[in-house]
Design an enzyme around this catalytic site. Sequence first.
Site, short mmCIF file in Angstrom:
data_model
loop_
_atom_site.label_atom_id
_atom_site.label_comp_id
_atom_site.label_asym_id
_atom_site.label_seq_id
_atom_site.Cartn_x
_atom_site.Cartn_y
_atom_site.Cartn_z
N THR A 80 4.34 55.69 -8.82
CA THR A 80 4.27 56.45 -10.07
C THR A 80 2.87 56.98 -10.35
O THR A 80 2.70 58.12 -10.80
CB THR A 80 4.75 55.57 -11.25
OG1 THR A 80 6.08 55.12 -10.98
CG2 THR A 80 4.76 56.37 -12.54
N GLY A 118 -11.39 81.47 -30.10
CA GLY A 118 -12.42 80.46 -29.87
C GLY A 118 -13.71 81.09 -29.36
O GLY A 118 -13.69 81.94 -28.46
N ASP A 164 -24.20 74.94 -28.25
CA ASP A 164 -22.76 75.04 -28.01
C ASP A 164 -22.13 73.71 -28.39
O ASP A 164 -22.24 72.73 -27.67
CB ASP A 164 -22.53 75.38 -26.53
CG ASP A 164 -21.07 75.24 -26.11
OD1 ASP A 164 -20.20 75.16 -27.00
OD2 ASP A 164 -20.82 75.22 -24.88
N ASP A 179 -15.97 79.91 -27.54
CA ASP A 179 -16.24 79.64 -26.13
C ASP A 179 -15.50 80.61 -25.23
O ASP A 179 -15.99 80.99 -24.16
CB ASP A 179 -15.86 78.19 -25.79
CG ASP A 179 -14.47 77.80 -26.28
OD1 ASP A 179 -13.89 78.52 -27.10
OD2 ASP A 179 -13.99 76.74 -25.84
N THR A 184 -15.89 67.62 -27.66
CA THR A 184 -16.31 66.28 -27.23
C THR A 184 -17.81 66.11 -27.09
O THR A 184 -18.30 64.99 -27.17
CB THR A 184 -15.65 65.93 -25.88
OG1 THR A 184 -16.03 66.91 -24.90
CG2 THR A 184 -14.13 65.90 -26.01
#
Length: 286
Positions: free
Chosen positions: A217, A139, A52, A141, A56
């Site tokens: 923030t 896709g 697979d 996946d 990344t």
Amino acid sequence: MHNSLCEAPFHPCRQAGDRKGAFFVTFCRCYGIMCYLCGINRGIFGMNLVIDIGNTVAKLAVFEEGELLEVVYDDNTTLEQLPTLCARHACDCGIVATVIDLSEQAAGQLARLDFPLLRLDAHTPLPIENLYETPETLGYDRIAAVVGAYDRFPGHDLLVIDAGTCITYEWLDATGRYQGGNISPGLQMRFKALHQFTGKLPAVEAEGRRLPLGKDTDTAIRAGVLKGIEYEIKGYIEAMRQKYPTLLVFLTGGDDFSFDTKLKSIIFADRFLVLRGLNRILDYNK
């Protein structure tokens, strides 16, 4: 039939130019007629390699008779750990699915495998009915996760949520028909977008101080992203369950999220759902 000769390309008698005595004992769905010796040497009894290749990282997995034996995380451009994994397991068939263009090195690693390798694409036969209007853009996946979920719970309405680079929501009905799904920005994509598409918002990581409402923030961005994803996922589940009360929900992918007890009770978490689905597709095509 029992007098047929072994057809395995790696059979030692064939390599030596002598095929005497290499008679059929068993049958390999990848190679056809095979003698017992070759069958044992190559592990024809359900030993599968699943590759697979994601955006990344690459995941390399070995299955035997449907059981996941080992998972290795590898560089998606080199697949440098592939030879070592194959040396540990006598796989007889494999499947590869990729969302990126293969590098020359990765393609070379795959070319050196000494067993058949199924390359998943829009034309690969599936154990479910695919109603997506543009299967060539779907896709791998996404469809593999759906296959993996349906293989575990056939005959059920399923919502499959994959929290990876993107968050995808896939819908499969109880008759085994994939109806389609939605794509949403993933965790890291949301954090990066707030920083890259604004002038002053800082780059914030998921790990850190977490509050229901931000007090500065950083905590405001973190709470906004994490709670936004949580509410989004809950919204999909609750809306689908109103239409399909017996809906089963699968959550997979690399990002973990926390849910309240009521919601958690209807979710099946499986980090390797895509790998299981790819393995099922491979078995279906043998």
